[in-house]
Scaffold this active site. Structure first.
Site, PDB file in Angstrom:
ATOM      1  N   GLY A  93       0.850  -1.198   0.000  1.00  0.00           N
ATOM      2  CA  GLY A  93       0.000   0.000   0.000  1.00  0.00           C
ATOM      3  C   GLY A  93       0.880   1.239   0.000  1.00  0.00           C
ATOM      4  N   ARG A  94       0.301   2.352   0.470  1.00  0.00           N
ATOM      5  CA  ARG A  94       1.046   3.622   0.457  1.00  0.00           C
ATOM      6  C   ARG A  94       2.381   3.511   1.194  1.00  0.00           C
ATOM      7  NH1 ARG A  94      -4.249   6.066   0.914  1.00  0.00           N
ATOM      8  NH2 ARG A  94      -4.268   5.014   2.909  1.00  0.00           N
ATOM      9  N   ILE A  95       2.347   2.940   2.408  1.00  0.00           N
ATOM     10  CA  ILE A  95       3.578   2.923   3.211  1.00  0.00           C
ATOM     11  C   ILE A  95       4.560   1.899   2.647  1.00  0.00           C
ATOM     12  CG2 ILE A  95       4.534   2.560   5.531  1.00  0.00           C
ATOM     13  CD1 ILE A  95       1.795   3.631   6.614  1.00  0.00           C
TER      14      ILE A  95
ATOM     15  N   THR B 244       6.170  -2.279  11.471  1.00  0.00           N
ATOM     16  CA  THR B 244       5.683  -0.942  11.843  1.00  0.00           C
ATOM     17  C   THR B 244       4.179  -0.849  11.584  1.00  0.00           C
ATOM     18  OG1 THR B 244       6.319  -0.199   9.636  1.00  0.00           O
ATOM     19  CG2 THR B 244       7.839   0.349  11.437  1.00  0.00           C
TER      20      THR B 244
ATOM     21  N   ARG C 274       0.912  -3.356  12.639  1.00  0.00           N
ATOM     22  CA  ARG C 274       0.133  -3.604  13.846  1.00  0.00           C
ATOM     23  C   ARG C 274       0.704  -4.831  14.542  1.00  0.00           C
ATOM     24  NH1 ARG C 274      -1.284   0.890  13.542  1.00  0.00           N
ATOM     25  NH2 ARG C 274      -3.407   1.745  13.441  1.00  0.00           N
TER      26      ARG C 274
ATOM     27  N   GLU D 225      -0.251  -3.352  23.726  1.00  0.00           N
ATOM     28  CA  GLU D 225       0.484  -2.082  23.819  1.00  0.00           C
ATOM     29  C   GLU D 225      -0.020  -1.322  25.034  1.00  0.00           C
ATOM     30  OE1 GLU D 225       0.556   0.083  20.111  1.00  0.00           O
ATOM     31  OE2 GLU D 225       1.453  -1.605  19.060  1.00  0.00           O
TER      32      GLU D 225
ATOM     33  N   HIS E 201       5.527   2.398  19.402  1.00  0.00           N
ATOM     34  CA  HIS E 201       4.538   2.796  18.377  1.00  0.00           C
ATOM     35  C   HIS E 201       4.703   4.284  18.013  1.00  0.00           C
ATOM     36  CE1 HIS E 201       0.330   1.623  16.669  1.00  0.00           C
ATOM     37  NE2 HIS E 201       0.959   2.464  15.868  1.00  0.00           N
TER      38      HIS E 201
ATOM     39  N   ALA F 197       6.180   5.271  14.845  1.00  0.00           N
ATOM     40  CA  ALA F 197       6.620   5.410  13.448  1.00  0.00           C
ATOM     41  C   ALA F 197       6.116   6.702  12.800  1.00  0.00           C
ATOM     42  CB  ALA F 197       6.203   4.192  12.633  1.00  0.00           C
TER      43      ALA F 197
HETATM   44  C1  GLV Z   1      -0.592   4.592  13.352  1.00  0.00           C
HETATM   45  O1  GLV Z   1      -0.286   3.472  13.671  1.00  0.00           O
HETATM   46  C2  GLV Z   1      -1.712   4.912  12.535  1.00  0.00           C
HETATM   47  O2  GLV Z   1      -2.502   4.015  12.190  1.00  0.00           O
HETATM   48  O3  GLV Z   1      -1.875   6.094  12.215  1.00  0.00           O
END
Ligand code: GLV
Length: 329
Positions: free
Chosen positions: A157-159, A237, A239, A268, A287, A289
């Site tokens: 996807g985007r990331i 990074t 879930r 978490e 968490h 990122a």
């Molecule tokens: C961070 O984990 C988000 O989903 O924005």
């Protein structure tokens, strides 16, 4: 005319909060920790809008507790696995999220973790602070090369795509797996599609960028670690629950894989007595990122825009359940 009432579940960057304040009477939860569930139940019963975070459990029960006045739930995050979307849609409540604005920050951090794991940056810093640095050592703290290695991207996807761009600068071979094959991107980005099993077998680094769903819950378990190279490095990074932590512990402890770098964990925060914290071949960050100043500011303003649009009865600029609009038409 009185302003709409809004509950914001934590102090968010000022730019976003100020926007919300101009449009609504705002009650902001001041705690460092998220509001307890019973507080959410009480608040959602009376407000017109809720601005929440991924740490809030917005389940069916909570959505049923919403009063008739609730027009919008706006989450300051791109992911929304903490929200029961079907339940919100059934009640005609649009849900906003903040895609796009955290893509680069998150990809940068995935890359930082990849490099830190490969070159053992965290271990090396501890080594120095603990007074072990006696001399330049020919075999001290060796790690694998990144340049020229094979990177497996799970979720293009985007990331995932933004991580590919970073990897291109390191002349890596890049394979990807996604439930949706992306032939349009294969030539353009120089990525090869692979089954998950082949990706795991071929990759030196595996970076997870998929959403959490019933299909991806514990997608990484004993079998997947068995397939990875003993020198393999896992980066997550996305879930936490995508990775089975017991299987990960065993894989790291028994040398099935070499290293892991996690920004997300199954629960978490991770429990202080979690066995993963006893391992030296793992990096765990809390968490963060998307935690660049710019990204968090844009996430806050985007969440405010979604909220304000919803309060006015307008379509949210970024709505994860746009089907609510056709249901109510
Ligand atoms: C961070 O984990 C988000 O989903 O924005």
């Amino acid at each position: 005319m009185s302003k709409p009432q809004v509950f914001v579940t934590r102090i968010i960057p000022d730019e976003g909060l100020e926007m919300v304040r101009t449009a609504a009477d705002v009650d902001v939860w001041q705690g460092e920790l998220p509001p307890p569930y019973d507080v959410l139940v009480e608040k959602i019963a009376s407000v017109d809008g809720l601005l929440c975070l991924l740490t809030d459990t917005i389940d069916r029960g909570l959505i049923h507790a919403a009063g008739e006045s609730l027009k919008v739930i706006s989450q300051m995050a791109v992911g929304y696995d903490n929200i029961d979307i079907p339940a919100a849609t059934e009640r005609g409540i649009p849900i906003g999220n903040t895609p796009g604005v955290l893509t680069d920050a998150t990809a940068d951090f995935a890359w930082a973790l990849l490099m830190a794991a490969a070159r053992r940056v965290v271990e090396a810093d501890k080594f120095t602070r603990d007074g072990h640095w006696k001399t330049w050592g020919p075999t001290l703290l060796l790690g694998p090369d990144i340049a020229g290695a094979t990177l497996g991207i799970v979720g293009l996807g985007r990331i995932g795509q933004a991580v590919v761009k970073r990897a291109q600068g390191f002349q890596m071979r890049i394979v990807y797996h996604d439930i949706q094959r992306r032939p349009d991107l294969e030539e353009k980005m120089g990525v090869e599609f692979a089954s998950l099993d082949s990706l795991l077998q071929e990759s030196d680094f595996v970076s997870i960028h998929t959403v959490l769903s019933d299909e991806t819950h514990h997608l990484f378990g004993d079998k997947q670690f068995e397939l990875m190279k003993p020198s393999g490095i896992l980066i997550n990074t996305a879930r936490g629950p995508i990775v089975d932590p017991i299987a990960l512990y065993s894989a790291l402890h028994n040398g099935k894989i070499a290293y892991a770098a996690l920004d997300v964990t199954e629960s978490e925060p991770i429990h202080a007595d979690d066995p993963l914290l006893e391992l030296e071949n793992i990096i765990i960050t809390p968490h963060i990122a998307s935690a660049s100043k710019q990204a968090r500011t844009k996430m806050a303003t985007m969440a405010a825009e979604n909220l304000i649009a919803g309060l006015k009865g307008e379509d949210l600029p970024n709505c994860v359940n746009p089907e609510v609009y056709s249901l109510s038409a």
